[in-house]
Structure formats: C-alpha cells, structure tokens
Design an enzyme around this catalytic site. Structure first.
Site, short mmCIF file in Angstrom:
data_model
loop_
_atom_site.label_atom_id
_atom_site.label_comp_id
_atom_site.label_asym_id
_atom_site.label_seq_id
_atom_site.Cartn_x
_atom_site.Cartn_y
_atom_site.Cartn_z
N SER A 10 31.51 40.02 43.15
CA SER A 10 31.71 38.69 42.58
C SER A 10 30.37 38.04 42.30
O SER A 10 29.43 38.15 43.10
CB SER A 10 32.53 37.83 43.54
OG SER A 10 32.57 36.48 43.09
N THR A 11 30.28 37.34 41.19
CA THR A 11 29.05 36.61 40.87
C THR A 11 28.84 35.45 41.82
O THR A 11 27.74 34.90 41.90
CB THR A 11 29.12 36.08 39.43
OG1 THR A 11 30.29 35.25 39.28
CG2 THR A 11 29.19 37.23 38.44
#
Length: 211
Positions: A10-11
């Site tokens: 996930s960013t």
C-alpha cells in the site's frame, strides 16, 4: 509442487519495510526454492489511497479454482486477508479446491498431512460456523420482533440450481456464488454440497501467466 506467490503493498504504508513488494517476494522465492517448489505465478496488488480493489488476488483465486497450482504462499496473514472472517472464508474455498495455504513468517500451513494443520482447519470452520450462528440469531430475533408487531411476511427464496452448478464449475468462490445468487454464504455452501459433486483433489496443473 507448483505454487503461487501473493504480495500486497500500500502507498499508505510508507513506514513499513514490506511496502516494497520485493521485500515480500524475494524471501518467498527463497522459501519455495528451499522446499523444492516451482513458482508458477507471482501476484501483486498495489493499494492507493483511493482504491482497495485486489484484481490480482481475484485472478489468483480463479487460477486456484482451476487447479493451476497446488499452494499459495504469502509472507504474513495481513498481506493476504483483510479480516479474520475474510481469511476463514478464503481458506475454506482453497480447501474445497484442494489448494494448500502457507504464511511463511507465521508458521501457518494448511497441509492436510500436518496434524496442526487439521486443528487449524477445524478452528477456522468453528469460527465460520460461529459467525453464521450469530447472523442466524440476529435474523431469528428480527423475525420474532416483526411477528410481535404483526409486520412479518414469510419469504421463500428459490435457488437456481443450474446457475449454481455453472458458477461452481467456473471456479467461483463461495462468496462470489452467494453474491451472484443473492443468498447467504452459508446457504450457498449448503446448496453446493447438495447439488455439486466434490472437486477432484488432484487435477492437471498448467503454467500460470501473470502480467
């Protein structure tokens, strides 16, 4: 044995050392080599702040249902499932397809030859049944309240057995079948056991091509 590797990043996890997929994939590839397993496919989902979709996860489950590999290997449970119930449901689907699940960093392995694995599967089944019982109890209470108010109207839900069999043969998961037919997951599971033959535990395995 042919296996699939799954990684999720996930960013939003900029402080996590596992936000780079290679930090999950490389140790998993090493683990598979040590076990003498052939990696048939690597599936990676990348989350952004705006999207929580997991197209590679769904593609992997479809490949699992088609017996394209015999095991899914992940680094950790939170890379694989969003919740314990999600994990239970997915592992039950994998078990139905004859596909093993391994989370390397946590020592979780659903290999049926392992007594601990059999215990784990029993616990997962018990958890799923407990969740089903809770939902059923809420429904019963709702019906009782509706009857007391005089507003209850019994509804009979018919299940399209032909469509059920078609979806099962397409390798759809229990959750996907339930959603497509507009019924509960528990009902979908019961109807499949009644209407559909059990899938073969050993089937021809083909290579997986992952974009």
């Amino acid at each position: 044995m042919k296996v699939a590797i799954y990684a999720r990043v996930s960013t939003e996890e900029s402080t996590s050392k596992h936000q780079d997929p290679e930090n999950q994939i490389l140790p998993l590839q090493d683990y598979c080599r040590q076990q003498g397993w052939e990696v048939a496919g690597i599936f990676v989902d990348r989350f952004s702040g705006a999207s929580r979709q997991r197209p590679q996860f769904q593609a992997m489950l479809q490949a699992a249902a088609m017996h394209k590999f015999g095991c899914i290997v992940v680094w950790k449970l939170d890379r694989f499932a969003r919740s314990m119930l999600d994990f239970c449901n997915t592992v039950q689907d994998l078990d139905r397809w004859g596909v093993r699940f391994v989370a390397t960093s946590q020592g979780i392995d659903t290999d049926k030859a392992n007594p601990t694995s059999r215990l784990l599967m029993h616990l997962l089944a018990a958890f799923a049944e407990f969740e089903h019982d809770l939902i059923s109890e809420r429904i019963r209470l709702g019906i009782a309240k509706a009857k007391a108010k005089g507003t209850y109207k019994k509804q009979t839900r018919l299940v399209d057995k032909v469509k059920l069999q078609e979806l099962d043969q397409q390798g759809k998961s229990i959750s996907e079948i339930a959603k497509a037919l507009g019924i509960s997951r528990a009902m979908a599971w019961r109807r499949i056991q009644q209407a559909c033959p059990k899938p073969k535990k050993e089937a021809e395995i083909h290579d997986v091509t992952v974009s």
